[in-house]
Write a protein that holds these residues in place. Structure first.
Motif, mmCIF file in Angstrom:
data_model
loop_
_atom_site.group_PDB
_atom_site.id
_atom_site.type_symbol
_atom_site.label_atom_id
_atom_site.label_comp_id
_atom_site.label_asym_id
_atom_site.label_seq_id
_atom_site.Cartn_x
_atom_site.Cartn_y
_atom_site.Cartn_z
ATOM 1 N N SER A 1 0.826 -1.202 0.000
ATOM 2 C CA SER A 1 0.000 0.000 0.000
ATOM 3 C C SER A 1 0.862 1.254 0.000
ATOM 4 N N ASN A 2 2.042 1.163 0.608
ATOM 5 C CA ASN A 2 2.991 2.269 0.617
ATOM 6 C C ASN A 2 4.235 1.865 -0.169
ATOM 7 N N PRO A 3 4.814 2.776 -0.963
ATOM 8 C CA PRO A 3 6.002 2.437 -1.733
ATOM 9 C C PRO A 3 7.144 1.987 -0.819
ATOM 10 N N VAL A 4 7.752 0.869 -1.169
ATOM 11 C CA VAL A 4 8.890 0.370 -0.405
ATOM 12 C C VAL A 4 10.010 0.061 -1.380
ATOM 13 N N SER A 5 11.159 0.667 -1.185
ATOM 14 C CA SER A 5 12.291 0.435 -2.064
ATOM 15 C C SER A 5 13.555 0.938 -1.382
ATOM 16 N N ILE A 6 14.676 0.480 -1.879
ATOM 17 C CA ILE A 6 15.980 0.932 -1.407
ATOM 18 C C ILE A 6 16.828 1.247 -2.629
ATOM 19 N N SER A 7 17.911 1.943 -2.420
ATOM 20 C CA SER A 7 18.804 2.273 -3.520
ATOM 21 C C SER A 7 19.607 1.040 -3.926
ATOM 22 N N SER A 8 20.113 1.050 -5.117
ATOM 23 C CA SER A 8 20.853 -0.096 -5.629
ATOM 24 C C SER A 8 22.143 -0.346 -4.858
ATOM 25 N N TRP A 9 22.692 0.691 -4.219
ATOM 26 C CA TRP A 9 23.941 0.520 -3.468
ATOM 27 C C TRP A 9 23.720 0.199 -1.985
ATOM 28 N N ALA A 10 22.443 0.122 -1.585
ATOM 29 C CA ALA A 10 22.151 -0.218 -0.184
ATOM 30 C C ALA A 10 22.497 -1.685 0.079
ATOM 31 N N GLU A 11 22.866 -1.951 1.327
ATOM 32 C CA GLU A 11 23.218 -3.315 1.717
ATOM 33 C C GLU A 11 22.158 -3.902 2.644
ATOM 34 N N ILE A 12 21.856 -5.173 2.443
ATOM 35 C CA ILE A 12 20.927 -5.892 3.319
ATOM 36 C C ILE A 12 21.720 -6.358 4.543
ATOM 37 N N THR A 13 21.361 -5.858 5.689
ATOM 38 C CA THR A 13 22.094 -6.211 6.911
ATOM 39 C C THR A 13 21.465 -7.348 7.691
ATOM 40 N N ASN A 14 20.146 -7.513 7.566
ATOM 41 C CA ASN A 14 19.485 -8.588 8.311
ATOM 42 C C ASN A 14 18.103 -8.849 7.709
ATOM 43 N N ILE A 15 17.700 -10.126 7.720
ATOM 44 C CA ILE A 15 16.365 -10.525 7.260
ATOM 45 C C ILE A 15 15.748 -11.433 8.310
ATOM 46 N N THR A 16 14.562 -11.078 8.758
ATOM 47 C CA THR A 16 13.833 -11.895 9.723
ATOM 48 C C THR A 16 12.602 -12.488 9.054
ATOM 49 N N VAL A 17 12.471 -13.802 9.131
ATOM 50 C CA VAL A 17 11.331 -14.488 8.520
ATOM 51 C C VAL A 17 10.199 -14.585 9.536
ATOM 52 N N SER A 18 9.021 -14.101 9.140
ATOM 53 C CA SER A 18 7.822 -14.252 9.967
ATOM 54 C C SER A 18 7.133 -15.539 9.536
ATOM 55 N N THR A 19 7.127 -16.536 10.393
ATOM 56 C CA THR A 19 6.656 -17.864 10.003
ATOM 57 C C THR A 19 5.137 -17.954 9.827
ATOM 58 N N ALA A 20 4.398 -17.029 10.415
ATOM 59 C CA ALA A 20 2.936 -17.134 10.367
ATOM 60 C C ALA A 20 2.411 -17.115 8.936
ATOM 61 N N GLY A 21 2.882 -16.164 8.132
ATOM 62 C CA GLY A 21 2.403 -16.043 6.756
ATOM 63 C C GLY A 21 2.680 -17.282 5.919
ATOM 64 N N PRO A 22 3.939 -17.753 5.861
ATOM 65 C CA PRO A 22 4.217 -18.970 5.087
ATOM 66 C C PRO A 22 3.455 -20.195 5.587
ATOM 67 N N LEU A 23 3.269 -20.300 6.913
ATOM 68 C CA LEU A 23 2.535 -21.444 7.445
ATOM 69 C C LEU A 23 1.073 -21.414 7.013
ATOM 70 N N VAL A 24 0.464 -20.236 7.033
ATOM 71 C CA VAL A 24 -0.927 -20.115 6.571
ATOM 72 C C VAL A 24 -1.014 -20.451 5.089
ATOM 73 N N ALA A 25 -0.013 -20.017 4.316
ATOM 74 C CA ALA A 25 0.003 -20.327 2.886
ATOM 75 C C ALA A 25 0.117 -21.832 2.653
ATOM 76 N N MET A 26 0.955 -22.498 3.429
ATOM 77 C CA MET A 26 1.098 -23.944 3.286
ATOM 78 C C MET A 26 -0.168 -24.675 3.720
ATOM 79 N N LEU A 27 -0.821 -24.156 4.751
ATOM 80 C CA LEU A 27 -2.077 -24.753 5.188
ATOM 81 C C LEU A 27 -3.139 -24.632 4.093
ATOM 82 N N GLY A 28 -3.246 -23.437 3.505
ATOM 83 C CA GLY A 28 -4.199 -23.243 2.424
ATOM 84 C C GLY A 28 -3.885 -24.128 1.221
ATOM 85 N N SER A 29 -2.590 -24.275 0.908
ATOM 86 C CA SER A 29 -2.190 -25.134 -0.208
ATOM 87 C C SER A 29 -2.533 -26.590 0.078
#
Length: 233
Positions: free
Chosen positions: A139-167
């Motif tokens: 709903s809101n624009p989300v982006s970073i510059s091409s030279w930005a670095e990814i420092t950390n990624i946290t996986v929220s398990t609820a969404g993927p689990l609901v997707a697997m349940l639906g599948s």
């Protein structure tokens, strides 16, 4: 004494079509439930990405399931259409729809399964955030510059689990519909009904050519009584 036996012998025959229709009805409901769960999961947050830009500084961005699993929304819509088709199509059509739905459900489960088992790929997250693909699903624009670095990624398990349940639910519905599509209803289409009515009237005209009711019914069905030879078989 013979009447109860005949009634008991006919009961399973009458119950079989009802059971078949019930199974296809349940399969359609499972497909619909799976589609709704998959769509809901695609709107949930799957990843929280932390990035650092030497000009803009640090930023934290949430990625939804629709952004990370781009096929989730499309498959959810496909399964929703399939659930409606399960009630509208005839036996062969329902079987085909069930097989397609089962394959689509397996495809929908692949991305969340890989995310939960292997974690998120930082390179892919960086590509989504720099290309603007993630902004199209937010709903809101989300982006970073091409030279930005990814420092950390946290996986929220609820969404993927609901997707697997639906599948999983959609997979059960698809297999059930393909294996148990149910019997077609006894109701014939209008062309079959018309042909049967004309055949019955022709037989009545040969049997009772002087019947006023039969003559009127034949004229009402656009059948000329004089064209029928009462003596032929």
């Amino acid at each position: 004494m013979s009447t109860p036996a005949s009634e008991n012998s006919s009961a399973p025959v009458a119950a079989a079509p009802v059971s078949d229709r019930k199974m296809s009805f349940i399969a359609g409901l499972l497909l619909m439930l799976g589609a709704l769960l998959l769509w809901f999961a695609s709107r949930m947050t799957w990843l929280t990405v932390e990035a650092f830009d030497d000009k803009a500084g640090a930023s934290t961005i949430d990625l939804s399931g629709a952004a990370w699993s781009t096929e989730a929304t499309a498959i959810a819509l496909l399964l929703l259409v399939a659930s409606v088709a399960a009630f509208a199509l005839r036996k062969v059509g329902r079987r085909v729809v069930g097989a397609i739905s089962a394959l689509a459900a397996v495809g929908a489960s692949w991305t969340p399964l890989m995310l939960l088992s292997n974690g998120a790929d930082p390179q892919r997250a960086h590509q989504l955030l720099t290309s603007g693909a993630a902004s199209q699903q937010a709903s809101n624009p989300v982006s970073i510059s091409s030279w930005a670095e990814i420092t950390n990624i946290t996986v929220s398990t609820a969404g993927p689990l609901v997707a697997m349940l639906g599948s999983a639910i959609a997979l059960v519905g698809g297999v059930l519909l393909a294996m148990k599509p149910g019997s077609d209803g006894a109701k014939l289409n209008k062309y079959e009904r018309k042909a049967q009515r004309e055949e019955k009237l022709a037989e009545d005209l040969r049997a009772t050519p002087d019947s006023g009711r039969v003559l009127w019914d034949a004229l009402d069905a656009d059948i000329d009584p004089t064209d029928l030879d009462p003596g032929r078989n």
